[in-house]
Scaffold this motif. Structure first.
Motif, PDB file in Angstrom:
ATOM      1  N   LEU A 337       0.850  -1.188   0.000  1.00 16.29           N
ATOM      2  CA  LEU A 337       0.000   0.000   0.000  1.00 16.29           C
ATOM      3  C   LEU A 337       0.884   1.236   0.000  1.00 16.29           C
ATOM      4  O   LEU A 337       1.960   1.227   0.601  1.00 16.29           O
ATOM      5  CB  LEU A 337      -0.860   0.040   1.273  1.00 16.29           C
ATOM      6  CG  LEU A 337      -1.951  -1.000   1.452  1.00 16.29           C
ATOM      7  CD1 LEU A 337      -2.503  -0.934   2.860  1.00 16.29           C
ATOM      8  CD2 LEU A 337      -3.057  -0.764   0.449  1.00 16.29           C
ATOM      9  N   PRO A 338       0.425   2.299  -0.659  1.00 18.42           N
ATOM     10  CA  PRO A 338       1.171   3.548  -0.502  1.00 18.42           C
ATOM     11  C   PRO A 338       1.104   3.955   0.976  1.00 18.42           C
ATOM     12  O   PRO A 338       0.029   3.898   1.575  1.00 18.42           O
ATOM     13  CB  PRO A 338       0.383   4.541  -1.359  1.00 18.42           C
ATOM     14  CG  PRO A 338      -0.485   3.703  -2.248  1.00 18.42           C
ATOM     15  CD  PRO A 338      -0.752   2.426  -1.510  1.00 18.42           C
ATOM     16  N   THR A 339       2.248   4.310   1.548  1.00 20.30           N
ATOM     17  CA  THR A 339       2.272   4.623   2.973  1.00 20.30           C
ATOM     18  C   THR A 339       1.278   5.739   3.314  1.00 20.30           C
ATOM     19  O   THR A 339       0.621   5.711   4.351  1.00 20.30           O
ATOM     20  CB  THR A 339       3.699   5.014   3.393  1.00 20.30           C
ATOM     21  OG1 THR A 339       4.545   3.885   3.169  1.00 20.30           O
ATOM     22  CG2 THR A 339       3.776   5.385   4.873  1.00 20.30           C
ATOM     23  N   SER A 340       1.136   6.692   2.404  1.00 20.12           N
ATOM     24  CA  SER A 340       0.206   7.794   2.673  1.00 20.12           C
ATOM     25  C   SER A 340      -1.224   7.274   2.838  1.00 20.12           C
ATOM     26  O   SER A 340      -1.970   7.735   3.690  1.00 20.12           O
ATOM     27  CB  SER A 340       0.277   8.812   1.541  1.00 20.12           C
ATOM     28  OG  SER A 340       0.063   8.152   0.313  1.00 20.12           O
ATOM     29  N   VAL A 341      -1.596   6.288   2.040  1.00 22.81           N
ATOM     30  CA  VAL A 341      -2.943   5.723   2.149  1.00 22.81           C
ATOM     31  C   VAL A 341      -3.069   4.945   3.450  1.00 22.81           C
ATOM     32  O   VAL A 341      -4.044   5.081   4.190  1.00 22.81           O
ATOM     33  CB  VAL A 341      -3.251   4.797   0.951  1.00 22.81           C
ATOM     34  CG1 VAL A 341      -4.575   4.076   1.145  1.00 22.81           C
ATOM     35  CG2 VAL A 341      -3.243   5.594  -0.338  1.00 22.81           C
ATOM     36  N   TYR A 342      -2.045   4.150   3.749  1.00 23.19           N
ATOM     37  CA  TYR A 342      -2.116   3.333   4.958  1.00 23.19           C
ATOM     38  C   TYR A 342      -2.197   4.206   6.208  1.00 23.19           C
ATOM     39  O   TYR A 342      -2.968   3.922   7.129  1.00 23.19           O
ATOM     40  CB  TYR A 342      -0.892   2.404   5.048  1.00 23.19           C
ATOM     41  CG  TYR A 342      -0.937   1.521   6.257  1.00 23.19           C
ATOM     42  CD1 TYR A 342      -1.875   0.494   6.348  1.00 23.19           C
ATOM     43  CD2 TYR A 342      -0.069   1.721   7.322  1.00 23.19           C
ATOM     44  CE1 TYR A 342      -1.943  -0.319   7.460  1.00 23.19           C
ATOM     45  CE2 TYR A 342      -0.125   0.910   8.443  1.00 23.19           C
ATOM     46  CZ  TYR A 342      -1.067  -0.109   8.509  1.00 23.19           C
ATOM     47  OH  TYR A 342      -1.137  -0.895   9.617  1.00 23.19           O
ATOM     48  N   GLU A 343      -1.426   5.254   6.231  1.00 25.50           N
ATOM     49  CA  GLU A 343      -1.429   6.084   7.432  1.00 25.50           C
ATOM     50  C   GLU A 343      -2.605   7.044   7.480  1.00 25.50           C
ATOM     51  O   GLU A 343      -3.162   7.292   8.540  1.00 25.50           O
ATOM     52  CB  GLU A 343      -0.102   6.839   7.543  1.00 25.50           C
ATOM     53  CG  GLU A 343       0.985   5.865   7.960  1.00 25.50           C
ATOM     54  CD  GLU A 343       2.338   6.501   8.192  1.00 25.50           C
ATOM     55  OE1 GLU A 343       2.516   7.672   7.806  1.00 25.50           O
ATOM     56  OE2 GLU A 343       3.207   5.807   8.751  1.00 25.50           O
ATOM     57  N   GLY A 344      -2.976   7.555   6.321  1.00 22.71           N
ATOM     58  CA  GLY A 344      -4.031   8.564   6.313  1.00 22.71           C
ATOM     59  C   GLY A 344      -5.432   7.975   6.330  1.00 22.71           C
ATOM     60  O   GLY A 344      -6.379   8.618   6.771  1.00 22.71           O
ATOM     61  N   ARG A 345      -5.587   6.757   5.805  1.00 17.57           N
ATOM     62  CA  ARG A 345      -6.936   6.212   5.678  1.00 17.57           C
ATOM     63  C   ARG A 345      -7.012   4.812   6.266  1.00 17.57           C
ATOM     64  O   ARG A 345      -7.523   3.880   5.662  1.00 17.57           O
ATOM     65  CB  ARG A 345      -7.329   6.210   4.199  1.00 17.57           C
ATOM     66  CG  ARG A 345      -6.985   7.529   3.517  1.00 17.57           C
ATOM     67  CD  ARG A 345      -7.614   7.661   2.170  1.00 17.57           C
ATOM     68  NE  ARG A 345      -9.073   7.642   2.273  1.00 17.57           N
ATOM     69  CZ  ARG A 345      -9.891   7.574   1.219  1.00 17.57           C
ATOM     70  NH1 ARG A 345      -9.385   7.522   0.011  1.00 17.57           N
ATOM     71  NH2 ARG A 345     -11.186   7.551   1.388  1.00 17.57           N
TER      72      ARG A 345
END
Ligand SMILES: Nc1nc2c(ncn2[C@@H]2O[C@H](COP(=O)(O)OP(=O)(O)OP(=O)(O)O)[C@@H](O)[C@H]2O)c(=O)[nH]1
Ligand SMILES: Nc1nc2c(ncn2[C@@H]2O[C@H](COP(=O)(O)OP(=O)(O)O)[C@@H](O)[C@H]2O)c(=O)[nH]1
Ligand SMILES: [Mg+2]
Lengths: 374, 318
Positions: A337-345
């Protein structure tokens, strides 16, 4: 379905025949994949003298027949038509007559007994050769087998043979055996659909449904599998498997509480609930969407605890995060997963996992009922 | 601050192999390709902040050994912090090995009398069963050969976690005030409701300090935290196994041109977070209380970073 037969434990098992000359590596393959034997230890395996039948339960129940090198169609003791798959293991340095004759003999017999049987050739111990020799030997073995088949009868041109380069020392064996397994899982298209939906909704470039103990992948989404990514997932799973028991505590009250009554079985009406959460008021918490487990069991059910893990692979953005979610006692979802997606959503991802889990559990249930005649 | 570490032992005993595993993150399978080391290969490894290990991998062929003991004697043996002497468990020439070893001890006594000495009985994977008996016998033999000087003996192999155990403890002796770090880790563990907290060096993943200093539980001084930890009866090889596991995974990541950064796990038996603590360290927080969330642990780590940056600087200055 002639190749599935009831075994002693009342389960209809899909049978896989493991053939090859003495010392080709059959037992090693079986032990490394299904008995967690470290590859280096295969050195100490003794020659197989009689057929050994190994059962293995994953999304479908398997029965793998590890045969001695001198077995023939006649001494097998079972009609070839019983087997869904025949895997012939050949040492990559064996370019000679004998192993190839044996292989051709079995192909002909298998094809006559059941033209639908999948015929797989593992060109094994591949790590022993340099890249160029490896390709050359692989090509030669392939060519000789095809030529010999054609010599026997032109109709054998249509025999579908699948060749794989394998070695117990890397994940090529896992990748090859996974592909063999895919042909046996009737519900594969449904699992693939679920994975595609998961990937689309989670912006995941790649996701695998793994069998956790054997590290075979049962299914993956539609994007192409690249070996490097597969290897990374395999290594990640291996690390998590090892960590799983490493910090196990002997103090019973430290474990996640076990349910006292048998949990209700997974039902399709369950909503993606995370179960009651209880967080220590004294410690700082705050990120949305991290689930607090409250129970554990070997039987999955909606309010139970499912282990999960994630590893971030790059300190800076965009960065990739590799996630792990247990789906059933044997199966786990591994996704990039893109880290931004994993952390943000995180909440969204957790929701997608729950949805995915329910789908897989339903499919497993159907498979199981079909197998037990229930 | 520089610390000189001598890596000595017969040719083929495995010195360069272990160096490439611990400091270069190469897999054990690649060591078969190493050639014999010619003379001395020096490496500077920035270990913890300002602590630099100056590693002298001394090729072990007789001609080199003879020169270390004669013409190069002062160069080799002066300013040594630690000497690691590697013995191949399968060695055919133990008498000669011991003779060179005693000569090196002499050199050390002459130029660096304060140096710590570690002996590694290496390639234990090849030892006949029962391995512990074979090891104990070898250990006694080496202790006898060492005279009155204090030596520490480890059995090691590049194929398992034993190498990390030995090197962690070697490096530990080079960190002044490691006990201060340890004390703060204990406080940090309590703040996290953690069973245990372990601090690793970033590149080697050797253990620098833990929240549970190794005091035999029978000692009256054992603290409440220690007795609590005892209750869990955690696997005694967990530290070195963790180093080994993480190093292997870091290697897998580098093969796909990714870089391992952090890990969090909520498993059946425990919850854990492995994350950067300071520029040079990683921290592993192990929690057995199922109500604690990884997010809370990560937050606590973030809040503790400054403190540990300072501490780490301090521990090296003194
Ligand atoms: N079985 C086994 N082999 C090992 C181990 N460690 C190293 N080896 C092998 O031992 C051989 C020699 O290792 P090196 O590291 O080059 O030895 P060295 O001590 O640096 O030798 P010189 O540089 O000549 O002094 C290599 O083939 C390694 O793969 C071990 O723990 N077990
Ligand atoms: N180099 C290498 N050796 C292998 C591999 N797989 C198995 N072997 C070795 O081949 C030998 C024979 O293996 P075994 O499984 O007993 O063969 P079987 O008689 O076909 O069951 C053992 O010494 C194994 O260590 C491999 O992938 N690479
Ligand atoms: Mg060397």
């Amino acid at each position: 379905n002639g190749h599935k037969s009831l075994s002693g434990d009342g389960v209809t098992r899909t049978k896989i025949l493991l053939l090859g000359l003495r010392r080709a590596g059959k037992t090693s393959i079986q032990q490394v994949l299904f008995n967690n034997l470290p590859p280096k230890q295969t050195f100490y395996l003794e020659t197989t003298m009689r057929i050994v039948k190994h059962t293995f339960d994953t999304v479908i129940p398997l029965e793998i027949w590890d045969c001695p090198g001198n077995i023939t169609v006649e001494t097998l003791g079972a009609p070839l038509s019983q087997f869904a798959t025949m895997i012939f293991v050949i040492d990559i340095r064996d370019l000679y007559n004998q192993p190839i004759s044996k292989l051709v003999e079995f192909i002909v017999a298998a094809y006559q007994a059941n033209p639908d049987m999948s015929l797989e050739v593992f060109v094994h111990k591949a790590e022993k050769l340099q890249e160029d020799d490896k390709i050359e030997n692989f090509r030669q073995i392939h060519e000789r087998v095809s030529d010999r088949l054609l010599d026997i009868a032109p109709e054998y041109e249509q025999v579908q043979l699948n060749f794989h380069l394998t070695s117990v020392y890397d994940h090529s064996l896992h990748e090859a055996f996974s592909k063999v397994l895919h042909k046996l899982v009737d519900s594969l298209p449904y699992l693939e659909d679920l994975l595609n939906v998961f990937c689309a909704n989670s912006q995941s470039p790649k996701a695998f449904l793994f069998d956790t103990t054997s590290r075979l992948y049962i299914a993956t989404d539609a994007s192409p599998v690249d070996s490097a990514t597969f290897n990374l997932c395999c290594d990640y799973l291996q690390m998590l498997n090892s960590f799983g028991t490493l910090y196990k505590s002997a103090a019973a009250d430290a474990r996640r509480p076990l349910p006292t009554t048998p949990p209700p079985s997974a039902s399709s009406t369950s909503s993606p609930s995370r179960g009651p959460t209880a967080s220590d008021p004294g410690t700082p918490t705050g990120t949305e969407g991290t689930s607090t487990p409250n129970a554990t069991t070997l039987r999955p059910s909606r309010d139970l605890f499912y282990p999960s893990a994630s590893t971030s692979l790059h300190p800076s953005t965009p960065g990739t995060t590799l996630t792990y979610h247990l789906i059933t006692p044997q199966l786990a979802l591994l996704a990039l997963l893109p880290t931004s997606v994993y952390e943000g959503r995180r909440g969204l991802i957790e929701f997608n996992v729950v949805f995915f889990r329910e789908g897989v559990q339903e499919i497993s249930q159907v498979e199981k009922e079909a197998r037990t005649g229930g | 601050m520089k610390k000189k570490v001598l890596l000595m032992g017969a040719s083929g005993s495995g010195k360069t192999s272990m160096r490439s595993l611990i400091f270069s993150n190469n897999p054990a399978s690649l060591t078969a390709r190493l050639g014999a080391t010619i003379d001395v290969e020096q490496n500077h490894v920035r270990f913890l902040g300002d602590l630099i290990l100056n590693l002298w991998d001394c090729g072990g062929q007789d001609a080199f050994m003879d020169s270390y003991l004669t013409t190069q004697r002062s160069t080799i043996f002066q300013h040594v912090g630690v000497m690691i002497y590697v013995f191949d468990i399968e060695s055919q020439g133990m008498n000669k090995d011991l003779e060179y070893y005693r000569d090196c001890l002499e050199g050390l006594k002459q130029y660096s009398p304060e140096a710590a000495v570690f002996l590694l009985v290496h390639k234990m994977d090849l030892a006949r069963e029962p391995k512990n008996v074979v090891f104990e016998k070898k250990k006694r033999e080496l202790e006898e050969a060492s005279g009155e000087g204090a030596v520490t003996v480890f059995g090691t192999s590049i194929y398992d976690e034993s190498l990390y155990k030995a090197w962690s403890s070697i490096v530990h002796t080079l960190i002044p005030n490691a006990s201060v770090l340890s004390r703060h880790l204990t406080t940090f563990a309590a703040a996290c409701s953690a069973t245990e907290v372990v601090l690793f060096e970033r590149t080697t993943f050797l253990v620098i300090a833990t929240s549970s200093p190794v005091t035999p539980p029978s000692l009256p001084g054992a603290t409440a935290e220690q007795t609590d930890l005892d209750r869990h009866e955690l696997n005694p090889t967990r530290y070195e196994r963790t180093s080994e596991l993480v190093k292997a995974f870091k290697h897998s990541c580098s093969r796909v041109r990714e870089e391992f950064h952090s890990l969090e796990m909520e498993l059946y038996d425990f919850t854990a977070v492995l994350d950067e603590m300071t520029r040079n360290t990683y921290v592993l927080v192990i929690v057995h209380d199922p109500t604690i969330e990884t997010a809370a642990l990560k937050l606590n780590i973030r809040m503790a970073r400054r403190k540990f940056e300072e501490l780490q600087g301090d521990s090296l200055l003194s």
